[in-house]
Design a protein around this motif. Structure first.
Motif, PDB file in Angstrom:
ATOM      1  N   ASP A  53       0.820  -1.208   0.000  1.00  0.00           N
ATOM      2  CA  ASP A  53       0.000   0.000   0.000  1.00  0.00           C
ATOM      3  C   ASP A  53       0.856   1.260   0.000  1.00  0.00           C
ATOM      4  O   ASP A  53       0.573   2.226  -0.714  1.00  0.00           O
ATOM      5  N   VAL A  54       1.898   1.271   0.834  1.00  0.00           N
ATOM      6  CA  VAL A  54       2.717   2.472   0.986  1.00  0.00           C
ATOM      7  C   VAL A  54       3.558   2.730  -0.257  1.00  0.00           C
ATOM      8  O   VAL A  54       3.652   3.863  -0.743  1.00  0.00           O
ATOM      9  N   PHE A  55       4.173   1.680  -0.816  1.00  0.00           N
ATOM     10  CA  PHE A  55       5.037   1.875  -1.981  1.00  0.00           C
ATOM     11  C   PHE A  55       4.238   1.956  -3.273  1.00  0.00           C
ATOM     12  O   PHE A  55       4.723   2.510  -4.256  1.00  0.00           O
ATOM     13  N   ARG A  56       3.061   1.366  -3.344  1.00  0.00           N
ATOM     14  CA  ARG A  56       2.125   1.508  -4.458  1.00  0.00           C
ATOM     15  C   ARG A  56       2.792   1.318  -5.815  1.00  0.00           C
ATOM     16  O   ARG A  56       2.892   2.232  -6.626  1.00  0.00           O
ATOM     17  N   GLY A  57       3.263   0.106  -6.080  1.00  0.00           N
ATOM     18  CA  GLY A  57       3.850  -0.207  -7.363  1.00  0.00           C
ATOM     19  C   GLY A  57       5.335   0.077  -7.466  1.00  0.00           C
ATOM     20  O   GLY A  57       5.970  -0.307  -8.454  1.00  0.00           O
ATOM     21  N   GLU A  58       5.917   0.756  -6.478  1.00  0.00           N
ATOM     22  CA  GLU A  58       7.348   1.020  -6.463  1.00  0.00           C
ATOM     23  C   GLU A  58       8.020   0.073  -5.463  1.00  0.00           C
ATOM     24  O   GLU A  58       7.411  -0.413  -4.533  1.00  0.00           O
ATOM     25  N   GLY A  59       9.306  -0.124  -5.630  1.00  0.00           N
ATOM     26  CA  GLY A  59      10.058  -0.937  -4.691  1.00  0.00           C
ATOM     27  C   GLY A  59       9.545  -2.353  -4.564  1.00  0.00           C
ATOM     28  O   GLY A  59       9.520  -2.899  -3.453  1.00  0.00           O
ATOM     29  N   GLU A  60       9.156  -2.956  -5.665  1.00  0.00           N
ATOM     30  CA  GLU A  60       8.592  -4.301  -5.611  1.00  0.00           C
ATOM     31  C   GLU A  60       9.597  -5.334  -5.120  1.00  0.00           C
ATOM     32  O   GLU A  60       9.223  -6.368  -4.560  1.00  0.00           O
ATOM     33  N   GLN A  61      10.894  -5.080  -5.320  1.00  0.00           N
ATOM     34  CA  GLN A  61      11.918  -6.028  -4.905  1.00  0.00           C
ATOM     35  C   GLN A  61      12.423  -5.789  -3.492  1.00  0.00           C
ATOM     36  O   GLN A  61      13.256  -6.546  -2.993  1.00  0.00           O
ATOM     37  N   LEU A  62      11.947  -4.737  -2.847  1.00  0.00           N
ATOM     38  CA  LEU A  62      12.394  -4.443  -1.482  1.00  0.00           C
ATOM     39  C   LEU A  62      11.789  -5.441  -0.507  1.00  0.00           C
ATOM     40  O   LEU A  62      10.612  -5.803  -0.616  1.00  0.00           O
ATOM     41  N   ALA A  63      12.583  -5.868   0.450  1.00  0.00           N
ATOM     42  CA  ALA A  63      12.133  -6.820   1.468  1.00  0.00           C
ATOM     43  C   ALA A  63      11.951  -6.092   2.786  1.00  0.00           C
ATOM     44  O   ALA A  63      12.757  -5.231   3.146  1.00  0.00           O
ATOM     45  N   LEU A  64      10.883  -6.433   3.488  1.00  0.00           N
ATOM     46  CA  LEU A  64      10.640  -5.874   4.818  1.00  0.00           C
ATOM     47  C   LEU A  64      10.656  -6.953   5.889  1.00  0.00           C
ATOM     48  O   LEU A  64      10.972  -6.666   7.048  1.00  0.00           O
ATOM     49  N   ILE A  65      10.307  -8.172   5.548  1.00  0.00           N
ATOM     50  CA  ILE A  65      10.402  -9.288   6.491  1.00  0.00           C
ATOM     51  C   ILE A  65      11.888  -9.595   6.713  1.00  0.00           C
ATOM     52  O   ILE A  65      12.625  -9.849   5.757  1.00  0.00           O
ATOM     53  N   PRO A  66      12.375  -9.558   7.949  1.00  0.00           N
ATOM     54  CA  PRO A  66      13.831  -9.648   8.185  1.00  0.00           C
ATOM     55  C   PRO A  66      14.460 -10.957   7.752  1.00  0.00           C
ATOM     56  O   PRO A  66      15.668 -11.004   7.498  1.00  0.00           O
ATOM     57  N   THR A  67      13.694 -12.039   7.658  1.00  0.00           N
ATOM     58  CA  THR A  67      14.266 -13.323   7.259  1.00  0.00           C
ATOM     59  C   THR A  67      14.277 -13.526   5.754  1.00  0.00           C
ATOM     60  O   THR A  67      14.626 -14.620   5.284  1.00  0.00           O
ATOM     61  N   ASP A  68      13.911 -12.501   4.991  1.00  0.00           N
ATOM     62  CA  ASP A  68      13.886 -12.623   3.543  1.00  0.00           C
ATOM     63  C   ASP A  68      15.307 -12.859   3.014  1.00  0.00           C
ATOM     64  O   ASP A  68      16.270 -12.204   3.428  1.00  0.00           O
ATOM     65  N   ARG A  69      15.451 -13.787   2.075  1.00  0.00           N
ATOM     66  CA  ARG A  69      16.751 -14.129   1.520  1.00  0.00           C
ATOM     67  C   ARG A  69      17.286 -13.060   0.572  1.00  0.00           C
ATOM     68  O   ARG A  69      18.436 -13.157   0.112  1.00  0.00           O
ATOM     69  N   ALA A  70      16.499 -12.052   0.267  1.00  0.00           N
ATOM     70  CA  ALA A  70      16.959 -11.001  -0.643  1.00  0.00           C
ATOM     71  C   ALA A  70      18.012 -10.101  -0.005  1.00  0.00           C
ATOM     72  O   ALA A  70      18.751  -9.411  -0.714  1.00  0.00           O
TER      73      ALA A  70
END
Length: 559
Positions: free
Chosen positions: A375-392
Motif C-alpha cells: 500500500d505504501v510503496f504503491r507499485g514502487e520498490g517491488e523487490q524491497l524486502a521488509l520481512i527480516p528473514t527474507d533471503r533477498a
C-alpha cells in the motif's frame, strides 16, 4: 452555552477542564531542577517534622486549585472560518493564532473521565513543531466535528479549488463523505470518533497478553525508589531490618537451598515485571483497531485515555519494522509509518483526512506487513524486502564484525561499571557501612576493582560473538526504486524508503573503512535516515549518485 459549536464569539471549555488544569499545573511545578530540588527539600522536611505535614499539604492543595482555576478562567478559544484562536495564561498571557492551512493533524483523545462525561480533547499538530501546538481540553464532541468540518471545507475551497460543503451538511448526518474520512456518515455514526472502512487488524486479549511479555516494567522504577528511599531514615531502617531478617532466616541453609532461594527471587522479579508489562500494554493498546480509509490509515486504542491517529498513505516517508525475541517466537512485528508534515495541496486527490504523527501497529504478522508495504510503496520498490528473514538481503563486509565488537567492548564495560557504582552506592547507603574501618574500605575498593576486571574480561570474551551476531543481522537490499536496511542483535530492525523521498545522501568513512576501501551509506528522509554500514566504497558512491538522480528526476512528489 460554554461551547456551542455554532457561536462565533469567545468561549470557555467545559468546567471539567479544571481537573486537567490541575494535572498540567502540577507537572509545571515539578519541571526543572529547581522545582525538583525544592520538592525533595519539602519532602525531607516533612519526613523529619511530620507535625507540619497537614499544614503544608493543605497550603499546597489550596495553591494548586487556585492556580488551576485561574488558568481555566483565562483560557479562551474561538473557531473562525479560516483559523482557530486560543488565549491562555494568568500572568504571562499567550495568544495562539493557528490558520487552518498550518494544521496537519486534528487528533481526538478521550480520557476515562471524558468518556464518562461525553467530552473529548482536541490535539492540533502542525508541520513546524514536534509536539502538539494547541489543545482544546474537555470540549463537546460537536466542537471537534465542527473544527474538522471547517478545516476540510477550507482545504477544499482554498487548496483544491472545489466547491465547499453546504453549511447545513454536518459530517455526522446524510450520506455524503465525512470530515473524518471518505466514508458515509451512517457508517461513522457507529462510533462517535471511531474509524470506518476496511478493518485491517483488531487485537484480541490474547494478543495483548503476548505483547505484554515483550514489555517488562519495574526495573527502572525499583532503582528510582531505591535511590529516593536512601534519603529517608525510616526507609533505610526498614530495608536494613528486612536484610537482617533475611540473613537470620537463611543462616544455616545449605548452598543448594540458598541457590534455589536466589533462583526463586529472580523468577519472582521476572514474573512481576512481566505482569507490569501486560498491564501497561492493556492500558495503551486496549481494543486496538487499524482501518484503511480511502488513502489513509487510522488507528484507535486505549483503556483509560482513548487515542485516535490518522496518517495519509502518500505522506509516509519510510517503514520501520522491529522484532524482539518474544515477537520472533510468535512471528509478530512492531511496524511504524512515520509521515512528513507539509501542507495539503491539489495532489491530495480529494481526500479530507488530516495527517497525524507516527502511526504504530504494535503486533503485525507477515501478511499485514506485506500488505502495508504494498500500500505504501504503491507499485514502487517491488523487490524491497521488509520481512527480516527474507533471503533477498545481502550481507555487509566482515570487517563490520571488528567494529561492532569494539563498540560493544567499550560501551558494555562502561555500562557495567556504572551498574557496579550504583549498586555499591545503594548498598553503602542502606547497610550503613559508613562505620566501616579503613581496612573495610580498602577491602571494598579491592573488591570493586576485581569486579571491574572480571566484567572487563567477560566483555572481552563476548565482544567477538556479539560482533559476529550483529554482522549476521546486518544486511541491505535495493532495487531501482528504493532501499531497505536490516540490523539488530537479538532481534531485528528493518528500515525501508523510496529514492524519490530522499532529502540527502551521505557517504561516510571511518579510519578502518578507509583502510579497507569501505564506506557507510546514509540515505536521509524527512523522518530519519536509512543507513547501510561497511559496504564497498565504489558501491556506496554509485548508489549515492543513482539515488540523487532518481530523487531529482522523479515526476512524483517526494511527499
Amino acid at each position: 452555552m460554554f461551547d456551542s459549536p455554532g457561536s462565533g464569539g469567545w468561549r470557555r471549555t467545559s468546567p471539567v477542564a479544571m481537573v486537567f488544569f490541575v494535572g498540567t499545573t502540577a507537572r509545571k511545578i515539578i519541571d526543572g531542577y529547581g522545582q525538583v530540588a525544592a520538592t525533595v527539600g519539602v519532602t525531607a522536611f516533612l519526613v523529619r517534622n511530620p507535625e507540619y505535614a497537614a499544614l503544608v499539604i493543605t497550603i499546597g492543595i489550596v495553591a494548586l486549585l487556585t492556580v488551576a482555576f485561574l488558568r481555566y478562567w483565562c483560557f479562551r478559544f474561538r473557531i473562525d472560518d479560516d483559523r482557530i484562536l486560543i488565549r491562555e495564561g494568568v500572568l504571562n498571557r499567550t495568544a495562539l493564532d493557528l490558520p487552518f492551512e498550518r494544521i496537519q493533524g486534528v487528533n481526538i483523545q478521550r480520557r476515562l473521565t471524558e468518556r464518562v462525561l461525553g467530552l473529548v480533547t482536541v490535539v492540533l499538530d502542525t508541520a513546524g513543531s514536534i509536539a502538539a501546538e494547541g489543545q482544546l481540553r474537555t470540549v463537546k464532541p460537536e466542537v471537534a466535528h465542527r473544527l474538522l468540518e471547517r478545516v476540510a471545507d477550507y482545504r477544499e475551497r482554498h487548496v483544491a479549488g472545489s466547491p465547499s460543503m453546504p453549511p447545513d451538511r454536518h459530517p455526522d448526518f446524510g450520506d455524503g463523505p465525512t470530515a473524518l474520512g471518505e466514508t458515509p456518515a451512517s457508517t461513522a455514526n457507529r462510533h462517535r470518533f471511531g474509524g470506518s472502512g476496511e478493518v485491517l487488524q483488531a487485537l484480541t486479549p490474547a494478543d495483548l497478553f503476548r505483547m505484554g511479555l515483550t514489555r517488562p516494567r519495574g526495573l527502572f522504577l525499583a532503582v528510582l525508589l531505591a535511590v529516593l528511599g536512601s534519603r529517608s531514615d525510616r526507609v533505610k531502617d526498614a530495608v536494613t531490618n528486612a536484610f537482617g531478617a533475611a540473613r537470620d532466616t537463611v543462616e544455616g541453609w545449605d548452598p543448594i537451598s540458598m541457590l534455589l532461594a536466589a533462583v526463586g527471587l529472580i523468577i519472582g522479579w521476572v514474573i512481576v515485571s512481566r505482569v507490569g508489562g501486560v498491564a501497561d500494554t492493556v492500558r495503551k493498546h486496549h481494543r486496538f483497531t487499524l482501518w484503511r480509509e480511502g488513502r489513509s490509515y487510522r488507528t484507535r486504542a486505549g483503556l483509560l485515555t482513548q487515542n485516535e491517529t490518522v496518517v495519509r498513505i502518500r505522506k509516509i516517508q519510510m517503514l520501520r519494522l522491529y522484532q524482539d525475541l518474544v515477537q520472533r517466537w510468535f512471528r509478530r512485528y512492531r511496524l511504524e509509518t512515520p509521515p512528513t508534515g507539509g501542507s495539503l495541496d491539489e495532489d491530495d486527490e480529494g481526500s479530507k483526512g488530516l495527517d497525524a504523527e507516527v502511526l504504530e501497529i504494535p503486533w503485525a504478522d507477515d501478511a499485514l506487513v506485506e500488505e502495508m508495504r504494498s500500500d505504501v510503496f504503491r507499485g514502487e520498490g517491488e523487490q524491497l524486502a521488509l520481512i527480516p528473514t527474507d533471503r533477498a538481503f545481502m550481507s555487509v563486509s566482515r570487517y563490520y564484525i571488528r567494529a561492532a565488537a569494539l563498540r560493544f567492548l567499550i560501551v558494555g564495560w562502561a555500562g557495567g561499571l556504572l551498574v557496579l557504582y550504583v549498586s555499591t552506592y545503594l548498598g553503602l547507603t542502606y547497610m550503613e557501612w559508613d562505620s566501616l574501618a579503613p581496612e573495610g574500605y580498602i577491602g571494598l575498593l579491592r573488591g570493586m576493582g576485581i569486579a571491574a576486571l572480571v566484567w572487563g574480561a567477560v566483555c572481552l570474551v563476548t565482544a567477538l560473538p556479539v560482533g559476529w551476531q550483529r554482522w549476521r543481522r546486518c544486511g541491505y537490499v535495493y532495487d531501482e526504486d528504493g532501499l531497505a536496511a536490516r540490523g539488530g542483535l537479538l532481534g531485528y530492525e528493518v528500515e525501508a524508503c523510496l529514492f524519490r523521498k530522499t532529502q540527502e545522501v551521505a557517504v561516510k568513512q571511518s579510519p578502518l573503512q578507509r583502510r579497507h576501501g569501505l564506506a557507510t551509506l546514509s540515505v536521509g528522509t524527512a523522518t530519519g535516515p536509512v543507513t547501510v554500514p561497511y559496504i564497498d566504497d565504489d558501491m556506496a558512491c554509485r548508489l549515492r549518485d543513482y539515488i540523487l538522480y532518481r530523487a531529482e528526476s522523479s515526476r512524483r512528489r517526494w511527499y
